[in-house]
Design a protein around this motif. Structure first.
Motif, PDB file in Angstrom:
ATOM      1  N   UNK A  75     -69.912  -7.798  33.976  1.00  0.00           N
ATOM      2  CA  UNK A  75     -71.236  -7.780  34.572  1.00  0.00           C
ATOM      3  C   UNK A  75     -72.204  -8.405  33.569  1.00  0.00           C
ATOM      4  N   UNK A  76     -72.884  -9.459  33.990  1.00  0.00           N
ATOM      5  CA  UNK A  76     -73.840 -10.136  33.111  1.00  0.00           C
ATOM      6  C   UNK A  76     -75.237  -9.606  33.408  1.00  0.00           C
TER       7      UNK A  76
ATOM      8  N   UNK B  84     -82.741  -2.543  49.716  1.00  0.00           N
ATOM      9  CA  UNK B  84     -83.745  -1.859  48.912  1.00  0.00           C
ATOM     10  C   UNK B  84     -83.146  -1.558  47.538  1.00  0.00           C
ATOM     11  N   UNK B  85     -83.971  -1.500  46.476  1.00  0.00           N
ATOM     12  CA  UNK B  85     -83.443  -1.281  45.119  1.00  0.00           C
ATOM     13  C   UNK B  85     -82.552  -0.052  44.994  1.00  0.00           C
ATOM     14  N   UNK B  86     -82.922   1.061  45.638  1.00  0.00           N
ATOM     15  CA  UNK B  86     -82.103   2.269  45.511  1.00  0.00           C
ATOM     16  C   UNK B  86     -80.742   2.073  46.158  1.00  0.00           C
ATOM     17  N   UNK B  87     -80.703   1.440  47.332  1.00  0.00           N
ATOM     18  CA  UNK B  87     -79.434   1.182  48.000  1.00  0.00           C
ATOM     19  C   UNK B  87     -78.613   0.170  47.207  1.00  0.00           C
ATOM     20  N   UNK B  88     -79.267  -0.860  46.681  1.00  0.00           N
ATOM     21  CA  UNK B  88     -78.564  -1.853  45.876  1.00  0.00           C
ATOM     22  C   UNK B  88     -77.935  -1.206  44.646  1.00  0.00           C
ATOM     23  N   UNK B  89     -78.657  -0.284  44.026  1.00  0.00           N
ATOM     24  CA  UNK B  89     -78.115   0.419  42.870  1.00  0.00           C
ATOM     25  C   UNK B  89     -76.887   1.228  43.216  1.00  0.00           C
TER      26      UNK B  89
ATOM     27  N   UNK C 121     -69.093  -1.774  40.323  1.00  0.00           N
ATOM     28  CA  UNK C 121     -68.909  -2.174  38.928  1.00  0.00           C
ATOM     29  C   UNK C 121     -68.640  -1.010  37.982  1.00  0.00           C
ATOM     30  N   UNK C 122     -68.239   0.134  38.502  1.00  0.00           N
ATOM     31  CA  UNK C 122     -67.991   1.299  37.651  1.00  0.00           C
ATOM     32  C   UNK C 122     -66.914   1.035  36.610  1.00  0.00           C
ATOM     33  N   UNK C 123     -65.936   0.203  36.942  1.00  0.00           N
ATOM     34  CA  UNK C 123     -64.831  -0.077  36.017  1.00  0.00           C
ATOM     35  C   UNK C 123     -64.872  -1.519  35.521  1.00  0.00           C
ATOM     36  N   UNK C 124     -66.052  -2.041  35.369  1.00  0.00           N
ATOM     37  CA  UNK C 124     -66.223  -3.374  34.796  1.00  0.00           C
ATOM     38  C   UNK C 124     -66.667  -3.234  33.342  1.00  0.00           C
ATOM     39  N   UNK C 125     -66.836  -4.358  32.678  1.00  0.00           N
ATOM     40  CA  UNK C 125     -67.381  -4.357  31.326  1.00  0.00           C
ATOM     41  C   UNK C 125     -68.839  -4.790  31.358  1.00  0.00           C
ATOM     42  N   UNK C 126     -69.642  -4.187  30.465  1.00  0.00           N
ATOM     43  CA  UNK C 126     -71.035  -4.561  30.235  1.00  0.00           C
ATOM     44  C   UNK C 126     -71.973  -4.190  31.392  1.00  0.00           C
ATOM     45  N   UNK C 127     -71.560  -3.283  32.278  1.00  0.00           N
ATOM     46  CA  UNK C 127     -72.470  -2.855  33.348  1.00  0.00           C
ATOM     47  C   UNK C 127     -73.492  -1.878  32.764  1.00  0.00           C
TER      48      UNK C 127
ATOM     49  N   UNK D  99     -83.628 -11.753  17.189  1.00  0.00           N
ATOM     50  CA  UNK D  99     -84.041 -10.744  18.151  1.00  0.00           C
ATOM     51  C   UNK D  99     -82.846  -9.866  18.496  1.00  0.00           C
ATOM     52  N   UNK D 100     -83.117  -8.655  18.922  1.00  0.00           N
ATOM     53  CA  UNK D 100     -82.021  -7.769  19.289  1.00  0.00           C
ATOM     54  C   UNK D 100     -82.493  -6.623  20.157  1.00  0.00           C
ATOM     55  N   UNK D 101     -81.540  -6.017  20.852  1.00  0.00           N
ATOM     56  CA  UNK D 101     -81.831  -4.856  21.694  1.00  0.00           C
ATOM     57  C   UNK D 101     -80.605  -3.959  21.718  1.00  0.00           C
ATOM     58  N   UNK D 102     -80.807  -2.745  22.161  1.00  0.00           N
ATOM     59  CA  UNK D 102     -79.718  -1.770  22.293  1.00  0.00           C
ATOM     60  C   UNK D 102     -79.739  -1.230  23.706  1.00  0.00           C
ATOM     61  N   UNK D 103     -78.564  -1.215  24.335  1.00  0.00           N
ATOM     62  CA  UNK D 103     -78.439  -0.715  25.700  1.00  0.00           C
ATOM     63  C   UNK D 103     -77.135   0.052  25.839  1.00  0.00           C
ATOM     64  N   UNK D 104     -77.044   0.861  26.874  1.00  0.00           N
ATOM     65  CA  UNK D 104     -75.831   1.619  27.153  1.00  0.00           C
ATOM     66  C   UNK D 104     -75.109   0.955  28.314  1.00  0.00           C
ATOM     67  N   UNK D 105     -73.821   0.619  28.097  1.00  0.00           N
ATOM     68  CA  UNK D 105     -73.066  -0.139  29.098  1.00  0.00           C
ATOM     69  C   UNK D 105     -71.650   0.447  29.254  1.00  0.00           C
ATOM     70  N   UNK D 106     -70.969   0.031  30.317  1.00  0.00           N
ATOM     71  CA  UNK D 106     -69.584   0.427  30.507  1.00  0.00           C
ATOM     72  C   UNK D 106     -68.672  -0.479  29.690  1.00  0.00           C
ATOM     73  N   UNK D 107     -67.514   0.056  29.281  1.00  0.00           N
ATOM     74  CA  UNK D 107     -66.550  -0.751  28.537  1.00  0.00           C
ATOM     75  C   UNK D 107     -65.264  -0.972  29.323  1.00  0.00           C
ATOM     76  N   UNK D 108     -65.304  -0.677  30.625  1.00  0.00           N
ATOM     77  CA  UNK D 108     -64.176  -0.985  31.488  1.00  0.00           C
ATOM     78  C   UNK D 108     -63.259   0.174  31.780  1.00  0.00           C
ATOM     79  N   UNK D 109     -63.513   1.331  31.192  1.00  0.00           N
ATOM     80  CA  UNK D 109     -62.641   2.489  31.410  1.00  0.00           C
ATOM     81  C   UNK D 109     -63.438   3.719  31.834  1.00  0.00           C
TER      82      UNK D 109
END
Length: 406
Positions: free
Chosen positions: A400-401, A194-199, A206-212, A90-100
């Protein structure tokens, strides 16, 4: 005389006379493949007998672990003229941060299974290669997989045959749900965002984390997301206004993902003696509840899991606040008869690990993430001016997991 018969009758047939097994990789078709895939994956579980193992019940939905990603696929390997299903991935494609602060398209490969009767035929390698090609067509620049450090066959397949590199090591922390509520300090306030505030909060943290994930709003609005919780001292409650975007000095935050609606887990291969001991803890707890013993739940039958993600804490009281949030989630799970454990996955250098309650017997010390650049790294640097993520980034960055990966 056919080529196959001639090769069998020749003591040492030359390579050109040896018939290669017919292996065809196709996209999963539910009507055609569902029953065969379920049967094949049950055979893979049989091969684990003789030692304790954690078995996953997909509850009649083979693509349940990837269907919540907008871009996903499941491939099957058919063998021989009859087209017997002997492998899946199985596989998927997503867009994530790489820490920079840069985003990159990343493929996640999971659920690779090859029938025990058809191994050592290159089926696993062929499935990985076909899935990589599919992901590249969808724009993925990197691909990664995750497995327990003790799964040597899987690690060797990806690192030695498929050119993946060991990238990050995480720890899986498990806390069984027992019969008693966990206490929460009366001076601590727990609020649901609320979801919008949590986002908005997560985008800031997590803007400068990996895998966000870039599509975090889809995660938070998913029906499997039970909510985002924040804890802070009650004395801050009248002062904190979430509309300002300014976070309290002392706080902890996490979100809860309900995996029991997708799949269930079950522990198999445990001796009758150990099972009897676990039953004994529950009997003793029922007879003498005032002792508040942490009785062991019945994990030998299918059970669900609440997965904690987006864990973050700040301030001198951050550890206590995080423990309170985990206790709050445990108490919610305690009221859910189908939930047997609360689980979180964290980087090995993440200080939050010390604040998350867990049992060592119910945890994994090292979960290996292996990664591969699907493009030419030198060409990527020349065209885009980007450094190769695999070789340039520090493992000290927050990770970020994504709960959809679990």
């Amino acid at each position: 005389m056919s080529l196959k018969i001639a090769a069998e009758s020749w003591p040492n047939p030359p390579p050109e006379m040896v018939e290669e097994p017919l292996i065809v990789v196709k996209e999963y078709d539910e009507e055609r493949h569902k029953v065969a895939v379920e049967k094949m994956e049950r055979l893979c579980e049989v091969g684990q007998r003789g030692k304790p193992s954690l078995v996953t019940d997909l509850m009649g939905d083979p693509i349940c672990r990837i269907r919540h990603f907008p871009i996903h696929v499941m491939l099957v390997a058919e063998y021989g003229e009859e087209g017997a299903v002997v492998g899946v991935i199985r596989g998927c494609v997503k867009t994530i941060t790489r820490g920079d602060s840069l985003y990159v398209k990343l493929a996640y490969l999971l659920g690779l299974r090859v029938s025990p009767t058809h191994r050592r035929l290159g089926i696993g390698t062929k499935l990985v290669e076909h899935l990589e090609e599919w992901c590249k067509k969808k724009g993925a620049k990197y691909a990664y997989m995750a497995t327990d450090c003790t799964n040597e066959p899987s690690i060797n397949l990806f690192t030695k045959r498929c050119q993946y590199s060991k990238f990050r090591a995480l720890t899986m922390l498990g806390q069984p749900v027992h019969a008693h509520y966990r206490p929460i300090n009366s001076s601590i306030a727990v609020v649901r965002l609320a979801p919008r505030l949590a986002g908005a909060v997560y985008n800031q943290l997590f803007a400068y984390s990996e895998f966000y994930p870039k599509d975090m709003e889809l995660v938070l609005s998913n029906k499997l997301n039970l909510g985002t919780l924040m804890a802070f001292p009650k004395k801050y409650l009248p002062k904190w206004d979430p509309k300002t975007g300014i976070l309290p000095q002392n706080f902890a935050i996490l979100s809860v993902w309900n995996t029991k609606e997708v799949f269930k887990l079950q522990v198999k291969g445990v001796s009758p003696l150990k099972q009897a001991c676990c039953v004994g803890t529950r009997v003793l707890d029922a007879c003498m509840p005032w002792l508040r013993l942490p009785s062991f739940p019945d994990v030998f039958k299918p059970f669900g899991v609440y997965f904690l993600y987006g864990l973050h804490m700040e301030g001198k009281h951050g550890g206590l606040l995080m423990k309170s949030l985990c206790s709050f989630v445990h108490n919610v799970a305690r009221d859910d008869s189908r939930c047997g454990a609360v689980v979180a996955e964290l980087g090995q250098r993440d200080p939050i690990r010390k604040a998350v309650p867990h049992w060592k017997k119910f945890s994994w010390a090292e979960d290996i993430w292996c990664i591969k650049n699907l493009e030419d790294a030198k060409q990527d640097i020349h065209i885009h001016g980007l450094s190769d993520w695999i070789t340039s980034r520090s493992s000290a960055l927050p990770i970020f997991v994504d709960p959809r990966d679990f």
